[in-house]
Design a protein around this motif. Structure first.
Motif, PDB file in Angstrom:
ATOM      1  N   PRO A  10       0.835  -1.204   0.000  1.00 18.52           N
ATOM      2  CA  PRO A  10       0.000   0.000   0.000  1.00 18.52           C
ATOM      3  C   PRO A  10       0.869   1.253   0.000  1.00 18.52           C
ATOM      4  O   PRO A  10       2.011   1.248   0.467  1.00 18.52           O
ATOM      5  N   GLU A  11       0.325   2.312  -0.530  1.00 15.43           N
ATOM      6  CA  GLU A  11       1.106   3.517  -0.779  1.00 15.43           C
ATOM      7  C   GLU A  11       0.243   4.748  -0.523  1.00 15.43           C
ATOM      8  O   GLU A  11      -0.920   4.783  -0.913  1.00 15.43           O
ATOM      9  N   PHE A  12       0.821   5.748   0.113  1.00 17.67           N
ATOM     10  CA  PHE A  12       0.229   7.079   0.100  1.00 17.67           C
ATOM     11  C   PHE A  12       0.612   7.754  -1.204  1.00 17.67           C
ATOM     12  O   PHE A  12       1.767   7.633  -1.642  1.00 17.67           O
TER      13      PHE A  12
ATOM     14  N   ALA B 111       2.655   3.356   2.617  1.00 14.93           N
ATOM     15  CA  ALA B 111       1.445   3.588   3.418  1.00 14.93           C
ATOM     16  C   ALA B 111       1.631   2.985   4.801  1.00 14.93           C
ATOM     17  O   ALA B 111       0.993   2.018   5.186  1.00 14.93           O
ATOM     18  N   PHE B 112       2.534   3.603   5.531  1.00 21.97           N
ATOM     19  CA  PHE B 112       2.850   3.203   6.890  1.00 21.97           C
ATOM     20  C   PHE B 112       1.749   3.683   7.835  1.00 21.97           C
ATOM     21  O   PHE B 112       1.191   4.760   7.640  1.00 21.97           O
ATOM     22  N   TYR B 158      -1.078  11.382  13.311  1.00 22.74           N
ATOM     23  CA  TYR B 158      -2.514  11.573  13.511  1.00 22.74           C
ATOM     24  C   TYR B 158      -3.207  10.236  13.695  1.00 22.74           C
ATOM     25  O   TYR B 158      -2.786   9.238  13.108  1.00 22.74           O
ATOM     26  N   THR B 183      -1.680   7.504  11.166  1.00 27.27           N
ATOM     27  CA  THR B 183      -0.802   7.712  10.011  1.00 27.27           C
ATOM     28  C   THR B 183       0.316   8.709  10.324  1.00 27.27           C
ATOM     29  O   THR B 183       0.223   9.487  11.280  1.00 27.27           O
ATOM     30  N   PRO B 184       1.356   8.684   9.502  1.00 26.24           N
ATOM     31  CA  PRO B 184       2.437   9.674   9.684  1.00 26.24           C
ATOM     32  C   PRO B 184       2.121  11.014   9.033  1.00 26.24           C
ATOM     33  O   PRO B 184       2.983  11.892   8.981  1.00 26.24           O
ATOM     34  N   ILE B 185       0.889  11.165   8.492  1.00 24.70           N
ATOM     35  CA  ILE B 185       0.464  12.457   7.930  1.00 24.70           C
ATOM     36  C   ILE B 185      -0.805  12.904   8.645  1.00 24.70           C
ATOM     37  O   ILE B 185      -1.538  12.083   9.195  1.00 24.70           O
TER      38      ILE B 185
END
Lengths: 344, 344
Positions: A10-12, B111-112, B158, B183-185
């Motif tokens: 998975p990817e942002f 997507a950590f 967040y 998430t890290p964002i």
């Protein structure tokens, strides 16, 4: 090779225009759907008759503001092949002048504007892909005519052009039609795109959409279809899987500047795209919308008109509605591969 | 009298927090719905069994990270009344460290994150309003526990807490559960709220949410329910008709700061609200979500945690998805009147 990895990890991804982050998470496609109706409905739907948009029912709609019709056929009577009428149940109304109240916490204004319905065919087609090439061309030509008409009304600032296909995409009527909502405000989605594109231009001296065209042409992996003047790609950071963007290769900020031959080319490309979408996803519900510069804009160096085609491939949930972060379960590269196979 | 007028004249309204404009257009409720499924589905749905969230199925989920269970009952075995587990089909995964690529046009990152499911009851209740008071209190207490846990992980920025109820609201599983995506964002929806609230604070030296509490208490017309420390109102500029906001009366930016007794009070108010929503709209699908400050934030003077409850009262279409402009057909004042009647 990177694409193969994407089908696993998975990817942002950040939308290059707005800066919004989405999540591409192919694993999500494996989750069980225990609830009935957990998947979006395909487009095929029951459709009650009689249809208020069919010929012979002209008295059911307000008086037409534009029609392409047989020579000599009566205004607001049969004989038309495309017809634009005010929406009988409008979101905005032409009666009042704009004016915002002074309470800055709870601001409101009269919902002034024009809400129009563009009936795209006389026959009761519920599938836009069933329209002839000529009918597709009429539609994209009529969009331009209505934008030019609204350009002339200085009380209006923006005209939003869109099409809802299928109940899942918000359509309430089956007969193929587009809508135009012209308002004294720039809708937030456009304002946000304009502001983001402008700040990027300030930093790079380049239009972000021109950059996208250049990179997508060279990357190739997200190209779905092409024509001489237009490029159709899957969106790099989509809100729904299989979302497509259709971009003019040459910079232009306003749809009004497109020539008749460009609009014909665009119309035929759009027809191919929705036909390919139908075949790829078994006739999903979808929207398309035009993002163009505000009415009467001078040519903007940072903005570039384009269409977006957004199929309803999932049901947005709390993460989407509560936090504006979309999750798609099919990578744009995979979606482009599947769509390309269905293009001809 | 103004409210009576509102039921007739369409109005633009600006969201006091984000600045987004919506349209309140009661006439839209009169439009014919010719297409099948043009109205959102109510919540009642088929629900296939066996349910992976029911007791005895613990092996179907990853190992629990939190459980409220009978003394001596085995971890990842039955005997629990609330259980938090990693999502088996996660949008984000704990495996990789964050890191954004350098291509600023097409930015992406692993997507950590952590995607958790909070199973709110052992019995297979598909209606949150069927939960006991104690179960409701457990849920809101567990939200806080998980936020505190994520606060301790410095790679996370967040934690989004939300609940999807019904397939139309994006739920795929019926058994009542919430989700937490850390998430890290900062998700865009929160980033946007934080930025808007901060610029308003810079101008007024007041928290916009505190202003809303003050004005709503005095206006009264949008109040749905109240408790000693919380105020529930219909949103002034909603995205869906009957959308509600639940605000602490006193300023606090992070949910973690709420005391056990405040969380109990909140839980019981939330239960009353969803029960009233069920009665008012015949059990609609809905989401609720918590807007709180980013993890490990110091107390922010401009931001104020709150819940939003968003029922699926319409199918967003091209104007919503293409232009971020929402149209609701019931005024927030009318919605509050109807909801108040069903509160007890």
């Amino acid at each position: 090779m990177r694409n193969e990895l994407l089908s696993l990890a998975p990817e942002f991804r950040r939308n290059p225009v707005t800066g919004s982050w989405v999540v591409v998470a192919p694993e999500r496609s494996q989750r069980p759907m225990a609830l009935t109706h957990a998947e979006p409905h395909p487009r095929a739907n029951g459709d009650s008759q009689p249809c208020q948009f069919c010929p012979g029912q002209e008295a059911d709609t307000p008086n037409e503001v534009l029609a392409y019709r047989e020579q000599g056929s009566p205004i607001d009577g049969p004989g038309w092949r495309l017809r634009v009428v005010p929406n009988k149940f409008p979101a905005v109304r032409p009666l009042k002048k704009p004016g915002t109240t002074s309470n800055d916490l709870f601001a409101h204004a009269s919902a002034f504007g024009r809400h129009e319905v563009l009936i795209a065919c006389a026959d009761h087609h519920t599938n836009p892909a069933a329209l002839s090439d000529e009918q597709f061309c009429d539609m994209f030509r009529a969009y331009r005519e209505r934008l030019v008409a609204h350009d002339a009304d200085e009380s209006l600032v923006y005209a939003a052009v869109f099409q809802n296909v299928g109940a899942e995409a918000g359509a309430s009527v089956g007969h193929t039609h587009s809508q135009i909502i012209a308002t004294p405000i720039v809708p937030d989605g456009i304002r946000h795109e304009l502001e983001s594109a402008e700040s990027r231009f300030a930093a790079t001296h380049r239009c972000v959409f021109c950059d996208i065209v250049t990179h997508e042409q060279s990357d190739e992996v997200r190209i779905v279809a092409e024509s001489a003047n237009f490029l159709a790609v899957t969106a790099y950071a989509p809100r729904f899987a299989y979302e497509m963007w259709v971009l003019p290769r040459s910079h232009a900020s306003g749809y009004e500047s497109a020539s008749p031959s460009q609009l014909e080319e665009l119309a035929l490309l759009m027809k191919r795209l929705v036909h390919g979408l139908d075949k790829t996803l078994d006739s999903p519900a979808y929207n398309w919308f035009l993002h163009t510069a505000p009415l009467r804009s001078p040519e903007l160096p940072h903005f570039h008109w384009h269409f977006e085609i957004m199929p309803r491939t999932s049901r947005p949930a709390g993460f989407e509605w509560g936090f504006d972060c979309h999750i798609v379960a099919v990578s744009p590269e995979q979606a482009a591969r599947e769509l390309r196979k269905q293009m001809h």
